[in-house]
Design an enzyme around this catalytic site. Sequence first.
Site, short mmCIF file in Angstrom:
data_model
loop_
_atom_site.label_atom_id
_atom_site.label_comp_id
_atom_site.label_asym_id
_atom_site.label_seq_id
_atom_site.Cartn_x
_atom_site.Cartn_y
_atom_site.Cartn_z
N HIS A 13 0.84 -1.20 0.00
CA HIS A 13 0.00 0.00 0.00
C HIS A 13 0.88 1.25 0.00
O HIS A 13 2.10 1.18 0.08
CB HIS A 13 -0.96 -0.01 1.20
N CYS A 22 5.81 6.78 4.22
CA CYS A 22 4.62 6.00 3.85
C CYS A 22 3.91 6.55 2.61
O CYS A 22 2.98 5.94 2.10
CB CYS A 22 3.63 5.92 5.02
N HIS A 70 -1.55 -10.78 -0.05
CA HIS A 70 -0.75 -10.50 -1.26
C HIS A 70 -1.48 -9.61 -2.26
O HIS A 70 -1.33 -9.76 -3.47
CB HIS A 70 -0.28 -11.79 -1.93
N GLU A 129 0.91 -3.98 12.30
CA GLU A 129 1.55 -3.58 11.05
C GLU A 129 3.04 -3.92 11.10
O GLU A 129 3.69 -4.14 10.09
CB GLU A 129 1.35 -2.08 10.85
#
Length: 143
Positions: A13, A22, A70, A129
Amino acid sequence: MNISKEFEFDMAHLLDGHDGKCNNLHGHTYKLIVYLEGPLIKEGPKAGMIVDYGDIKKSVKKNVLSKIDHSFIYNLKNKTECEIAKILIKEDKKVYPMEGRTTAENIVKEIFSLLNTNIPELSRIILKESNSSSVEFWGLDYD
Ligand SMILES: [Zn+2]
Protein backbone atom coordinates in the site's frame (compact mmCIF):
# COMPACT_ATOMS: atom_id res chain seq x y z
CA MET A 1 -13.45 -15.89 28.48
CA ASN A 2 -11.91 -15.06 25.13
CA ILE A 3 -10.28 -17.40 22.66
CA SER A 4 -7.96 -16.07 20.00
CA LYS A 5 -6.29 -17.16 16.81
CA GLU A 6 -3.43 -15.50 15.01
CA PHE A 7 -2.90 -15.08 11.27
CA GLU A 8 -0.25 -13.54 9.04
CA PHE A 9 -0.59 -11.98 5.61
CA ASP A 10 1.16 -9.54 3.27
CA MET A 11 -0.14 -6.42 1.58
CA ALA A 12 1.29 -3.54 -0.40
CA HIS A 13 0.00 0.00 0.00
CA LEU A 14 0.89 3.64 0.16
CA LEU A 15 -0.55 6.59 1.99
CA ASP A 16 -0.73 9.20 -0.74
CA GLY A 17 -0.03 12.62 0.74
CA HIS A 18 1.65 11.32 3.89
CA ASP A 19 4.39 13.63 5.14
CA GLY A 20 6.89 10.78 5.54
CA LYS A 21 8.10 7.60 3.90
CA CYS A 22 4.62 6.00 3.85
CA ASN A 23 3.89 8.27 0.88
CA ASN A 24 5.82 5.65 -1.14
CA LEU A 25 4.66 2.23 -2.27
CA HIS A 26 5.73 -0.36 0.32
CA GLY A 27 4.51 -3.50 2.02
CA HIS A 28 3.93 -5.04 5.43
CA THR A 29 3.68 -8.52 6.81
CA TYR A 30 0.61 -7.94 8.94
CA LYS A 31 -0.40 -10.04 11.93
CA LEU A 32 -4.07 -10.40 12.71
CA ILE A 33 -5.31 -11.69 16.05
CA VAL A 34 -8.99 -12.55 16.16
CA TYR A 35 -10.74 -12.77 19.57
CA LEU A 36 -14.03 -14.56 20.15
CA GLU A 37 -16.20 -14.76 23.23
CA GLY A 38 -19.37 -16.61 24.12
CA PRO A 39 -20.75 -19.56 26.06
CA LEU A 40 -19.22 -23.00 25.79
CA ILE A 41 -20.98 -25.40 23.45
CA LYS A 42 -22.86 -27.88 25.65
CA GLU A 43 -23.10 -31.02 23.57
CA GLY A 44 -21.86 -32.81 20.50
CA PRO A 45 -18.43 -33.01 18.86
CA LYS A 46 -17.58 -29.41 19.78
CA ALA A 47 -18.68 -29.60 23.42
CA GLY A 48 -16.55 -27.48 25.75
CA MET A 49 -15.50 -25.08 23.00
CA ILE A 50 -16.56 -21.49 22.29
CA VAL A 51 -15.84 -22.01 18.59
CA ASP A 52 -13.68 -24.72 17.03
CA TYR A 53 -10.26 -23.19 16.15
CA GLY A 54 -10.48 -25.01 12.83
CA ASP A 55 -13.74 -23.23 12.03
CA ILE A 56 -12.19 -19.83 12.92
CA LYS A 57 -9.33 -20.58 10.54
CA LYS A 58 -11.71 -21.53 7.73
CA SER A 59 -13.81 -18.41 8.23
CA VAL A 60 -10.85 -15.99 8.39
CA LYS A 61 -9.31 -17.59 5.29
CA LYS A 62 -12.56 -17.40 3.34
CA ASN A 63 -13.77 -13.98 4.42
CA VAL A 64 -10.50 -12.07 4.85
CA LEU A 65 -7.28 -13.70 3.68
CA SER A 66 -8.59 -14.86 0.29
CA LYS A 67 -9.49 -11.24 -0.45
CA ILE A 68 -6.54 -9.28 0.93
CA ASP A 69 -3.45 -11.50 1.26
CA HIS A 70 -0.75 -10.50 -1.26
CA SER A 71 -2.94 -7.73 -2.61
CA PHE A 72 -2.42 -4.05 -3.26
CA ILE A 73 -4.86 -2.40 -0.87
CA TYR A 74 -5.91 1.09 -1.94
CA ASN A 75 -8.15 4.00 -1.20
CA LEU A 76 -11.03 4.18 -3.67
CA LYS A 77 -11.25 7.92 -3.12
CA ASN A 78 -7.61 8.64 -4.04
CA LYS A 79 -6.77 9.33 -7.68
CA THR A 80 -3.11 8.23 -7.58
CA GLU A 81 -3.89 4.97 -5.78
CA CYS A 82 -6.74 4.25 -8.22
CA GLU A 83 -4.37 4.81 -11.16
CA ILE A 84 -1.91 2.25 -9.72
CA ALA A 85 -4.75 -0.20 -9.08
CA LYS A 86 -5.99 0.22 -12.64
CA ILE A 87 -2.63 -0.95 -14.03
CA LEU A 88 -2.53 -3.91 -11.63
CA ILE A 89 -6.10 -4.94 -12.49
CA LYS A 90 -5.22 -4.79 -16.19
CA GLU A 91 -2.28 -7.13 -15.48
CA ASP A 92 -4.59 -9.48 -13.55
CA LYS A 93 -2.94 -8.75 -10.19
CA LYS A 94 -4.76 -8.89 -6.88
CA VAL A 95 -6.09 -5.60 -5.51
CA TYR A 96 -8.42 -4.73 -2.66
CA PRO A 97 -10.30 -1.43 -2.77
CA MET A 98 -11.56 0.22 0.39
CA GLU A 99 -13.21 3.49 1.34
CA GLY A 100 -10.66 5.66 3.06
CA ARG A 101 -6.92 5.78 3.55
CA THR A 102 -5.23 2.43 4.07
CA THR A 103 -3.98 3.18 7.57
CA ALA A 104 -3.85 0.34 10.10
CA GLU A 105 -6.78 2.06 11.86
CA ASN A 106 -8.98 1.92 8.74
CA ILE A 107 -7.82 -1.55 7.69
CA VAL A 108 -8.69 -3.01 11.10
CA LYS A 109 -12.23 -1.64 10.74
CA GLU A 110 -12.47 -3.10 7.23
CA ILE A 111 -11.35 -6.54 8.46
CA PHE A 112 -13.73 -6.36 11.41
CA SER A 113 -16.66 -5.71 9.07
CA LEU A 114 -15.62 -8.64 6.84
CA LEU A 115 -15.64 -10.96 9.87
CA ASN A 116 -18.43 -9.54 11.98
CA THR A 117 -21.32 -10.85 9.89
CA ASN A 118 -19.75 -14.32 9.60
CA ILE A 119 -18.55 -14.87 13.16
CA PRO A 120 -21.25 -13.87 15.68
CA GLU A 121 -18.86 -14.59 18.59
CA LEU A 122 -16.32 -12.02 17.33
CA SER A 123 -15.37 -9.67 20.18
CA ARG A 124 -12.30 -7.78 18.96
CA ILE A 125 -9.38 -7.95 16.60
CA ILE A 126 -5.81 -6.72 16.77
CA LEU A 127 -3.91 -5.81 13.62
CA LYS A 128 -0.12 -5.51 13.83
CA GLU A 129 1.55 -3.58 11.05
CA SER A 130 4.96 -4.34 12.54
CA ASN A 131 6.31 -5.91 15.73
CA SER A 132 5.97 -2.58 17.53
CA SER A 133 2.85 -1.05 15.94
CA SER A 134 -0.64 -2.40 16.45
CA VAL A 135 -4.26 -1.32 16.53
CA GLU A 136 -7.16 -2.93 18.36
CA PHE A 137 -10.81 -2.67 17.32
CA TRP A 138 -13.94 -3.94 19.03
CA GLY A 139 -16.68 -2.50 16.84
CA LEU A 140 -17.12 0.96 18.27
CA ASP A 141 -16.35 3.92 16.09
CA TYR A 142 -15.81 7.62 16.57
CA ASP A 143 -16.99 8.90 13.21
ZN1 LIG B 1 2.57 1.10 5.49
